[in-house]
Design a protein around this motif. Sequence first.
Motif, PDB file in Angstrom:
ATOM      1  N   ALA A   1     -32.429  18.381 -38.896  1.00  0.00           N
ATOM      2  CA  ALA A   1     -31.193  19.437 -38.951  1.00  0.00           C
ATOM      3  C   ALA A   1     -31.849  20.673 -39.013  1.00  0.00           C
ATOM      4  O   ALA A   1     -33.085  20.889 -38.752  1.00  0.00           O
ATOM      5  CB  ALA A   1     -30.095  19.143 -39.847  1.00  0.00           C
ATOM      6  N   ALA A   2     -31.148  21.764 -39.761  1.00  0.00           N
ATOM      7  CA  ALA A   2     -31.997  22.808 -39.756  1.00  0.00           C
ATOM      8  C   ALA A   2     -33.129  22.968 -40.568  1.00  0.00           C
ATOM      9  O   ALA A   2     -32.669  23.319 -42.067  1.00  0.00           O
ATOM     10  CB  ALA A   2     -30.681  23.981 -40.081  1.00  0.00           C
ATOM     11  N   SER A   3     -34.363  22.800 -40.412  1.00  0.00           N
ATOM     12  CA  SER A   3     -35.407  22.761 -41.138  1.00  0.00           C
ATOM     13  C   SER A   3     -35.230  21.969 -42.311  1.00  0.00           C
ATOM     14  O   SER A   3     -34.764  20.838 -42.049  1.00  0.00           O
ATOM     15  CB  SER A   3     -35.652  24.435 -41.495  1.00  0.00           C
ATOM     16  N   ASP A   4     -35.533  22.416 -43.585  1.00  0.00           N
ATOM     17  CA  ASP A   4     -35.330  21.673 -44.648  1.00  0.00           C
ATOM     18  C   ASP A   4     -34.523  22.323 -45.767  1.00  0.00           C
ATOM     19  O   ASP A   4     -34.950  22.252 -47.036  1.00  0.00           O
ATOM     20  CB  ASP A   4     -36.577  21.057 -45.149  1.00  0.00           C
ATOM     21  N   VAL A   5     -33.611  23.256 -45.398  1.00  0.00           N
ATOM     22  CA  VAL A   5     -32.823  24.003 -46.405  1.00  0.00           C
ATOM     23  C   VAL A   5     -31.954  23.436 -47.282  1.00  0.00           C
ATOM     24  O   VAL A   5     -31.561  24.014 -48.165  1.00  0.00           O
ATOM     25  CB  VAL A   5     -32.112  25.383 -45.388  1.00  0.00           C
ATOM     26  N   SER A   6     -31.417  22.298 -46.864  1.00  0.00           N
ATOM     27  CA  SER A   6     -30.379  21.391 -47.740  1.00  0.00           C
ATOM     28  C   SER A   6     -30.540  20.063 -47.441  1.00  0.00           C
ATOM     29  O   SER A   6     -30.987  19.573 -46.348  1.00  0.00           O
ATOM     30  CB  SER A   6     -29.040  22.103 -47.133  1.00  0.00           C
ATOM     31  N   SER A   7     -30.247  19.496 -48.480  1.00  0.00           N
ATOM     32  CA  SER A   7     -30.304  17.732 -48.294  1.00  0.00           C
ATOM     33  C   SER A   7     -29.178  17.387 -47.591  1.00  0.00           C
ATOM     34  O   SER A   7     -29.004  16.340 -47.076  1.00  0.00           O
ATOM     35  CB  SER A   7     -29.998  17.109 -49.836  1.00  0.00           C
ATOM     36  N   HIS A   8     -28.090  18.293 -47.219  1.00  0.00           N
ATOM     37  CA  HIS A   8     -27.209  17.988 -46.296  1.00  0.00           C
ATOM     38  C   HIS A   8     -27.767  17.708 -44.915  1.00  0.00           C
ATOM     39  O   HIS A   8     -26.917  16.898 -44.233  1.00  0.00           O
ATOM     40  CB  HIS A   8     -26.094  19.111 -46.075  1.00  0.00           C
ATOM     41  N   ASN A   9     -28.956  18.016 -44.491  1.00  0.00           N
ATOM     42  CA  ASN A   9     -29.541  17.991 -43.425  1.00  0.00           C
ATOM     43  C   ASN A   9     -29.741  16.367 -43.081  1.00  0.00           C
ATOM     44  O   ASN A   9     -29.871  15.833 -41.881  1.00  0.00           O
ATOM     45  CB  ASN A   9     -30.852  18.433 -43.366  1.00  0.00           C
ATOM     46  N   ALA A  10     -29.688  15.669 -44.086  1.00  0.00           N
ATOM     47  CA  ALA A  10     -30.139  14.334 -43.988  1.00  0.00           C
ATOM     48  C   ALA A  10     -28.976  13.361 -43.675  1.00  0.00           C
ATOM     49  O   ALA A  10     -28.926  12.134 -43.829  1.00  0.00           O
ATOM     50  CB  ALA A  10     -30.816  13.654 -45.196  1.00  0.00           C
TER      51      ALA A  10
ATOM     52  N   ARG B   1     -27.193  21.713 -33.090  1.00  0.00           N
ATOM     53  CA  ARG B   1     -28.078  20.731 -33.212  1.00  0.00           C
ATOM     54  C   ARG B   1     -29.050  20.803 -34.152  1.00  0.00           C
ATOM     55  O   ARG B   1     -29.480  19.593 -34.865  1.00  0.00           O
ATOM     56  CB  ARG B   1     -28.923  20.742 -31.638  1.00  0.00           C
ATOM     57  N   LEU B   2     -29.632  21.936 -34.491  1.00  0.00           N
ATOM     58  CA  LEU B   2     -30.396  22.142 -35.492  1.00  0.00           C
ATOM     59  C   LEU B   2     -29.795  21.741 -36.817  1.00  0.00           C
ATOM     60  O   LEU B   2     -30.722  21.057 -37.532  1.00  0.00           O
ATOM     61  CB  LEU B   2     -31.034  23.592 -35.693  1.00  0.00           C
ATOM     62  N   ILE B   3     -28.661  21.990 -37.139  1.00  0.00           N
ATOM     63  CA  ILE B   3     -27.934  21.684 -38.114  1.00  0.00           C
ATOM     64  C   ILE B   3     -27.840  19.859 -38.396  1.00  0.00           C
ATOM     65  O   ILE B   3     -27.589  19.308 -39.446  1.00  0.00           O
ATOM     66  CB  ILE B   3     -26.436  22.070 -38.358  1.00  0.00           C
ATOM     67  N   GLY B   4     -27.427  19.238 -37.170  1.00  0.00           N
ATOM     68  CA  GLY B   4     -27.280  17.852 -37.058  1.00  0.00           C
ATOM     69  C   GLY B   4     -25.905  17.559 -36.631  1.00  0.00           C
ATOM     70  O   GLY B   4     -25.657  16.242 -36.889  1.00  0.00           O
ATOM     71  N   CYS B   5     -25.301  18.437 -35.876  1.00  0.00           N
ATOM     72  CA  CYS B   5     -23.770  18.250 -35.427  1.00  0.00           C
ATOM     73  C   CYS B   5     -23.908  17.818 -34.023  1.00  0.00           C
ATOM     74  O   CYS B   5     -24.784  18.302 -33.257  1.00  0.00           O
ATOM     75  CB  CYS B   5     -22.966  19.368 -35.428  1.00  0.00           C
ATOM     76  N   ASP B   6     -22.890  17.006 -33.494  1.00  0.00           N
ATOM     77  CA  ASP B   6     -22.932  16.507 -32.291  1.00  0.00           C
ATOM     78  C   ASP B   6     -21.951  17.429 -31.415  1.00  0.00           C
ATOM     79  O   ASP B   6     -21.932  17.471 -30.042  1.00  0.00           O
ATOM     80  CB  ASP B   6     -22.348  15.111 -32.185  1.00  0.00           C
TER      81      ASP B   6
END
Length: 208
Positions: free
Chosen positions: A39-48, A82-87
């Motif tokens: 997701a968006a770099s490693d700014v948040s654990s929410h990215n995983a 897409r960077l955040i991890g959304c479809d």
Amino acid sequence: MGAGRHRSSGLSGFWMPRTDQTAQAFAARDSWSMGPGRAASDVSSHNAADMSSVRRLLAVLANPPLATSGQRTLNRVSLAARLIGCDDVVVGNLFPIASKDVTALGTLGADSDQWLAARDGLLRLLLGADDVLLGWGRAEPAGAARIHHRSQIQWLMTELESRSLQVWTVGGEPRHPSRWQRHTCRAYPGRPFGSALAAALLAGLPAR
């Protein structure tokens, strides 16, 4: 301004594209790509977050554009998703009527009726969202519309605080997608746009 076509309902500027092809095109142009599921770099654990189910991003903009198709805005929002991890992406607007710029919004938004009417549509979009990207811009309309604009933002912030949604901004402010590259060039000089945007996408509500 916001994205979408001229409509008078609170759902003006509504999109639901798949984000993968748009983001891949940007990544190829910038000679940069993410690993699978990133997701968006490693700014948040929410990215995983688990990507096994559809994850939807709601981008909240100001109002639909009048002079353009809004495709450039859509492309950038789709890349951010897409960077955040959304479809998928949906776009809602603080104000439902199209205008050429924020100056014209000051005239169109002088009465509160349309601002209030937009809330039902925004609430429906919030119900279907997992993440929310704030992107209505830092400029404000003049006159009475400024009061309604600030009231609309205050209402939205209250709604967001009451929900378990991940909120995102670019650089900690609700920058409009048309201003993202200007910000990333200053904040991350020399980095390709896709890589810089990933670093600039910050999780959390902006300071009031």
